[in-house]
Design a protein around this motif. Structure first.
Motif, PDB file in Angstrom:
ATOM      1  N   TYR A 182       0.806  -1.264   0.059  1.00  0.00           N
ATOM      2  CA  TYR A 182      -0.058  -0.154  -0.054  1.00  0.00           C
ATOM      3  C   TYR A 182       0.895   1.225   0.122  1.00  0.00           C
ATOM      4  N   ASN A 183       1.838   1.223  -0.647  1.00  0.00           N
ATOM      5  CA  ASN A 183       2.720   2.553  -0.945  1.00  0.00           C
ATOM      6  C   ASN A 183       2.567   2.515  -2.613  1.00  0.00           C
ATOM      7  N   PRO A 184       2.668   3.844  -2.997  1.00  0.00           N
ATOM      8  CA  PRO A 184       2.181   4.181  -4.635  1.00  0.00           C
ATOM      9  C   PRO A 184       3.854   3.808  -5.482  1.00  0.00           C
ATOM     10  N   LEU A 185       4.208   2.587  -5.320  1.00  0.00           N
ATOM     11  CA  LEU A 185       5.548   2.402  -5.954  1.00  0.00           C
ATOM     12  C   LEU A 185       5.436   2.371  -7.300  1.00  0.00           C
ATOM     13  N   GLY A 186       4.673   1.800  -8.117  1.00  0.00           N
ATOM     14  CA  GLY A 186       4.623   1.693  -9.747  1.00  0.00           C
ATOM     15  C   GLY A 186       5.711   1.060 -10.048  1.00  0.00           C
ATOM     16  N   ASP A 187       5.561   0.819 -11.392  1.00  0.00           N
ATOM     17  CA  ASP A 187       6.534   0.021 -12.169  1.00  0.00           C
ATOM     18  C   ASP A 187       8.042   0.369 -11.857  1.00  0.00           C
ATOM     19  N   GLN A 188       8.251   1.651 -12.028  1.00  0.00           N
ATOM     20  CA  GLN A 188       9.699   2.020 -12.064  1.00  0.00           C
ATOM     21  C   GLN A 188      10.389   1.349 -10.576  1.00  0.00           C
ATOM     22  N   VAL A 189       9.727   1.853  -9.580  1.00  0.00           N
ATOM     23  CA  VAL A 189      10.313   1.332  -8.317  1.00  0.00           C
ATOM     24  C   VAL A 189      10.238  -0.263  -8.280  1.00  0.00           C
ATOM     25  N   THR A 202      19.481 -13.008   1.366  1.00  0.00           N
ATOM     26  CA  THR A 202      18.518 -13.226   2.486  1.00  0.00           C
ATOM     27  C   THR A 202      17.303 -13.346   2.104  1.00  0.00           C
ATOM     28  N   LEU A 203      16.915 -12.077   1.575  1.00  0.00           N
ATOM     29  CA  LEU A 203      15.430 -11.707   1.431  1.00  0.00           C
ATOM     30  C   LEU A 203      14.569 -12.734   0.992  1.00  0.00           C
ATOM     31  N   GLU A 204      13.650 -13.135   1.881  1.00  0.00           N
ATOM     32  CA  GLU A 204      12.844 -14.427   1.701  1.00  0.00           C
ATOM     33  C   GLU A 204      11.298 -13.873   1.267  1.00  0.00           C
ATOM     34  N   VAL A 205      10.953 -12.933   1.913  1.00  0.00           N
ATOM     35  CA  VAL A 205       9.434 -12.479   1.846  1.00  0.00           C
ATOM     36  C   VAL A 205       9.508 -10.952   1.395  1.00  0.00           C
ATOM     37  N   LEU A 206       8.806 -10.690   0.237  1.00  0.00           N
ATOM     38  CA  LEU A 206       8.504  -9.157  -0.381  1.00  0.00           C
ATOM     39  C   LEU A 206       7.228  -9.008  -0.671  1.00  0.00           C
ATOM     40  N   ASP A 207       6.471  -8.086   0.331  1.00  0.00           N
ATOM     41  CA  ASP A 207       5.112  -7.950   0.139  1.00  0.00           C
ATOM     42  C   ASP A 207       4.900  -6.436  -0.642  1.00  0.00           C
ATOM     43  N   LEU A 208       4.402  -6.671  -1.922  1.00  0.00           N
ATOM     44  CA  LEU A 208       4.088  -5.493  -2.721  1.00  0.00           C
ATOM     45  C   LEU A 208       2.615  -5.548  -3.179  1.00  0.00           C
ATOM     46  N   GLU A 209       1.604  -5.778  -2.024  1.00  0.00           N
ATOM     47  CA  GLU A 209       0.253  -5.794  -2.389  1.00  0.00           C
ATOM     48  C   GLU A 209      -0.133  -4.257  -2.330  1.00  0.00           C
ATOM     49  N   GLY A 210      -1.009  -3.937  -3.260  1.00  0.00           N
ATOM     50  CA  GLY A 210      -1.532  -2.641  -3.762  1.00  0.00           C
ATOM     51  C   GLY A 210      -0.386  -1.659  -3.770  1.00  0.00           C
ATOM     52  N   THR A 234       8.310 -15.907  -1.035  1.00  0.00           N
ATOM     53  CA  THR A 234       7.165 -15.546  -0.938  1.00  0.00           C
ATOM     54  C   THR A 234       7.099 -14.036  -1.631  1.00  0.00           C
ATOM     55  N   LEU A 235       6.385 -13.650  -2.487  1.00  0.00           N
ATOM     56  CA  LEU A 235       6.085 -12.648  -3.468  1.00  0.00           C
ATOM     57  C   LEU A 235       4.721 -12.069  -3.313  1.00  0.00           C
ATOM     58  N   ILE A 236       4.219 -11.173  -2.538  1.00  0.00           N
ATOM     59  CA  ILE A 236       2.703 -10.949  -2.582  1.00  0.00           C
ATOM     60  C   ILE A 236       2.671  -9.841  -3.654  1.00  0.00           C
ATOM     61  N   LEU A 237       1.478 -10.137  -4.421  1.00  0.00           N
ATOM     62  CA  LEU A 237       1.508  -9.053  -5.650  1.00  0.00           C
ATOM     63  C   LEU A 237      -0.302  -8.742  -5.476  1.00  0.00           C
ATOM     64  N   ALA A 238      -1.270  -9.132  -4.796  1.00  0.00           N
ATOM     65  CA  ALA A 238      -2.585  -8.807  -4.615  1.00  0.00           C
ATOM     66  C   ALA A 238      -2.498  -7.568  -4.845  1.00  0.00           C
ATOM     67  N   GLU A 239      -3.912  -7.039  -5.141  1.00  0.00           N
ATOM     68  CA  GLU A 239      -4.368  -5.771  -5.339  1.00  0.00           C
ATOM     69  C   GLU A 239      -3.588  -5.046  -6.332  1.00  0.00           C
ATOM     70  N   ASN A 240      -3.279  -5.468  -7.314  1.00  0.00           N
ATOM     71  CA  ASN A 240      -2.295  -4.631  -8.394  1.00  0.00           C
ATOM     72  C   ASN A 240      -3.017  -5.247  -9.847  1.00  0.00           C
ATOM     73  N   GLU A 245      -2.728 -14.861 -14.787  1.00  0.00           N
ATOM     74  CA  GLU A 245      -1.816 -15.861 -15.241  1.00  0.00           C
ATOM     75  C   GLU A 245      -0.222 -15.597 -14.964  1.00  0.00           C
ATOM     76  N   LEU A 246       0.345 -14.303 -15.205  1.00  0.00           N
ATOM     77  CA  LEU A 246       1.725 -13.665 -14.596  1.00  0.00           C
ATOM     78  C   LEU A 246       1.890 -14.133 -13.282  1.00  0.00           C
ATOM     79  N   GLN A 247       0.708 -13.727 -12.247  1.00  0.00           N
ATOM     80  CA  GLN A 247       1.138 -13.892 -10.699  1.00  0.00           C
ATOM     81  C   GLN A 247       1.160 -15.329 -10.652  1.00  0.00           C
ATOM     82  N   GLN A 248       0.480 -16.272 -11.502  1.00  0.00           N
ATOM     83  CA  GLN A 248       0.387 -17.855 -11.130  1.00  0.00           C
ATOM     84  C   GLN A 248       1.947 -18.146 -11.706  1.00  0.00           C
ATOM     85  N   GLN A 249       2.402 -17.735 -12.633  1.00  0.00           N
ATOM     86  CA  GLN A 249       3.782 -18.278 -12.988  1.00  0.00           C
ATOM     87  C   GLN A 249       4.770 -17.806 -12.136  1.00  0.00           C
ATOM     88  N   ILE A 250       4.960 -16.683 -11.499  1.00  0.00           N
ATOM     89  CA  ILE A 250       5.774 -16.426 -10.767  1.00  0.00           C
ATOM     90  C   ILE A 250       5.716 -17.305  -9.321  1.00  0.00           C
TER      91      ILE A 250
END
Length: 299
Positions: A182-189, A202-210, A234-240, A245-250
């Motif tokens: 829930y930060n307005p990151l966008g594709d560039q970030v 070391t990074l195992e979990v990245l939450d990029l929801e919304g 774990t990569l969370i991409l919900a609410e984007n 299909e792309l989410q499932q591939q990842i």
């Protein structure tokens, strides 16, 4: 007796309740103290901070939802953390901290010997605050640092601030969980973060929801997961605005990596339990003791 927990949510605390909490802290009988969303006077907040400073058992301190509501409280919390040596997790989600407040708190955070998890979500931070947080993610081998960091819902941070964080994440030798939802990151970030994840060991979990991502950044993340060996599981991409299909591939690629690691771990455990197992060699013959010994020595 093992330390227990005190968890109170959304209540107005009386002076008697505060005295009981402080006594428990001084007696080292509290491991988790959560006062999320509670109302307490300035004086009582000071008492709680002094109790936390004296406690040797307190491992988790949850002051979410506006308890640290002004600069004076930030100063009192900072003084407590300078003395305390046991707190491992600090939650300040939903506090109007701002960059100025974090600047007051940061010296205590940076020298704390046990702190490994920090939640500064929805704390009204900007780029200056992110610069301070990067100091809590020291490069490889420099010193201990955070393992879990939450920066959800801080829309005042610009792409410049997130870019600086991405560099710190890439070089951090400790960070395992990063929540930026829930930060307005966008594709560039997102592209900068993909490079950081590819570099991190070391990074195992990245939450990029919304976070305002599209298929463009999802494709970049897919290429990263597919072509670079990372620790990410774990990569969370919900609410984007990303196709299912792309989410499932990842997700499938991350699951494959996790299954491979589990298989390797089982093989290592099996070898440790049975040192006669010789990998990539003919089976050991129990009638040939000299050959069996040779196999063991080469493992």
């Amino acid at each position: 007796m093992l330390p227990g927990s005190i968890q109170i949510s959304g209540e107005t605390l009386s002076g008697a309740e505060i005295r009981d909490i402080c006594e428990s802290l001084r007696e080292n009988s509290v491991r988790l103290l959560s006062l999320r969303g509670c109302q307490l006077s300035e004086r009582d907040f000071g008492h709680v901070c002094r109790g936390a400073a004296e406690s040797r058992s307190l491992a988790q301190l949850n002051l979410n939802l506006g308890i640290v509501s002004n600069i004076n409280r930030v100063k009192q919390l900072a003084e407590a953390l300078k003395t305390n040596r046991s707190v491992q997790s600090l939650f300040l989600h939903g506090s109007p901290l701002t960059d100025a407040g974090l600047a007051l708190l940061n010296p205590a955070l940076s020298i704390h010997p046990s702190l490994v998890a920090l939640d500064l979500g929805d704390c009204m931070l900007g780029d200056e605050g992110i610069n301070l947080i990067c100091g809590l993610l020291p490069p490889d081998g420099a010193k201990s640092g955070l393992k879990e960091l939450t920066l959800s819902a801080n829309p005042g941070v610009t792409s410049k601030g997130w870019g600086r964080l991405a560099i710190a994440v890439a070089h951090s030798s400790q960070l395992r969980v990063l929540n930026l939802d829930y930060n307005p990151l966008g594709d560039q970030v997102a592209g900068m973060l993909a490079v950081a994840v590819a570099s991190s060991r070391t990074l195992e979990v990245l939450d990029l929801e919304g976070t305002g991502l599209t298929n463009q950044s999802a494709q970049t993340l897919l290429d990263m997961v597919e072509n670079y060996p990372t620790a990410l599981r774990t990569l969370i991409l919900a609410e984007n605005n990303i196709s299912p299909e792309l989410q499932q591939q990842i997700s499938d690629l991350l699951s494959e990596g996790e299954e491979e690691e589990e298989t390797e771990a089982r093989e290592v455990t099996a070898r440790e339990k049975n040192p006669w197992i010789c990998q990539n060699k003919p089976p050991c013959n129990l009638h040939s003791i000299s050959y069996s010994y040779l196999c063991v020595s080469n493992v």
